[in-house]
Design an enzyme around this catalytic site. Structure first.
Site, PDB file in Angstrom:
ATOM      1  N   LYS A  55       0.834  -1.200   0.000  1.00 15.25           N
ATOM      2  CA  LYS A  55       0.000   0.000   0.000  1.00 15.25           C
ATOM      3  C   LYS A  55       0.871   1.253   0.000  1.00 15.25           C
ATOM      4  CE  LYS A  55      -3.929  -2.084   2.389  1.00 15.25           C
ATOM      5  NZ  LYS A  55      -4.725  -2.092   3.631  1.00 15.25           N
ATOM      6  N   ALA A  71      -0.769   0.363   6.223  1.00 17.99           N
ATOM      7  CA  ALA A  71      -1.182  -0.509   7.324  1.00 17.99           C
ATOM      8  C   ALA A  71      -2.126  -1.579   6.805  1.00 17.99           C
ATOM      9  CB  ALA A  71      -1.859   0.308   8.424  1.00 17.99           C
ATOM     10  N   ASP A  72      -2.085  -2.714   7.455  1.00 13.28           N
ATOM     11  CA  ASP A  72      -3.034  -3.771   7.133  1.00 13.28           C
ATOM     12  C   ASP A  72      -3.159  -4.700   8.335  1.00 13.28           C
ATOM     13  OD1 ASP A  72      -4.485  -4.605   4.454  1.00 13.28           O
ATOM     14  OD2 ASP A  72      -4.089  -6.422   5.605  1.00 13.28           O
ATOM     15  N   GLN A  73      -4.271  -5.408   8.356  1.00 13.41           N
ATOM     16  CA  GLN A  73      -4.522  -6.324   9.464  1.00 13.41           C
ATOM     17  C   GLN A  73      -5.049  -7.643   8.914  1.00 13.41           C
ATOM     18  OE1 GLN A  73      -8.035  -5.924  12.191  1.00 13.41           O
ATOM     19  NE2 GLN A  73      -6.425  -5.373  13.646  1.00 13.41           N
ATOM     20  N   ALA A 108      -0.064  -4.754  10.850  1.00 14.61           N
ATOM     21  CA  ALA A 108       1.224  -4.259  10.364  1.00 14.61           C
ATOM     22  C   ALA A 108       1.122  -2.774  10.064  1.00 14.61           C
ATOM     23  CB  ALA A 108       1.640  -5.015   9.106  1.00 14.61           C
TER      24      ALA A 108
END
Length: 196
Positions: A55, A71-73, A108
């Site tokens: 991203k 960010a990612d989850q 993250a």
């Protein structure tokens, strides 16, 4: 600090934007153009970090002189990754399956300086133990919290989703919402950004 670079939050998530707004730091949100399909054989933390990095990198061309947050989850339970249900029927099935179970959320965050190419990375692990839920409680929750279908595992923990949780183990309570704020603040300080 000499040159002050604009801060870009690479997300289309309203929840992450709200988290950044609460920090009171000036930023611009931009939707990343990045394929978020999980890769075969990838662990949940690997997926979360790859997506966060992707991203941020996908926005580097649009913002060549900036600090870009990605960010990612990814959630992990019963030997598989879980995402966002995206509709009511999927949310009901998901919550019934996750009832009484332990879920690991890997959140993250990365900060990319597009001038220097430096990328700081972190993955935060949050363990959530769900309460035993029945169909009626799940329906009531989803009626009162319709945005939950856009949350990982339909769990909007910062609102009524907290009622579905028996216990949380985390070093950063913000991470479960989607953005590990404690580490992001460290990353910004490393780039000379005074957050207070």
């Amino acid at each position: 600090m000499g040159l002050e670079l604009p801060l870009i939050l690479g997300t289309s998530s309203v929840f992450r934007r709200e988290q950044m707004e609460r920090l009171g730091i000036a930023f611009q949100a931009a939707s990343p153009d990045f394929d978020e399909t999980p890769m075969l054989g990838e662990s949940a933390p690997q997926t979360a970090l790859r997506l966060a990095e992707g991203k941020a990198r996908s926005l580097a061309g649009r913002f060549p002189e900036a600090l870009i947050v990605g960010a990612d989850q990814v959630a992990w339970c019963d030997g598989r990754q879980w995402g966002k249900p995206m509709n009511l029927a999927n949310a009901q099935k998901m919550l019934m399956h996750l009832s009484g179970r332990e879920i690991e959320f890997y959140s993250a965050v990365v900060l990319l300086n597009t001038v220097t190419g430096r990328m700081q990375r972190h993955i935060d692990k949050t363990v959530v133990v769900m309460r035993k839920l029945d169909e009626l409680h799940i329906l009531r929750y989803l009626e009162r919290e319709p945005d939950a279908v856009y949350c990982s595992c339909a769990l909007k923990s910062e609102a009524l989703g907290a009622l579905l949780i028996e216990r949380i183990e985390s070093t950063d309570p913000n991470a479960l919402i989607g953005l590990p704020v404690f580490r992001l603040v460290d990353f910004l300080k490393n780039e000379g950004v005074d957050v207070l």
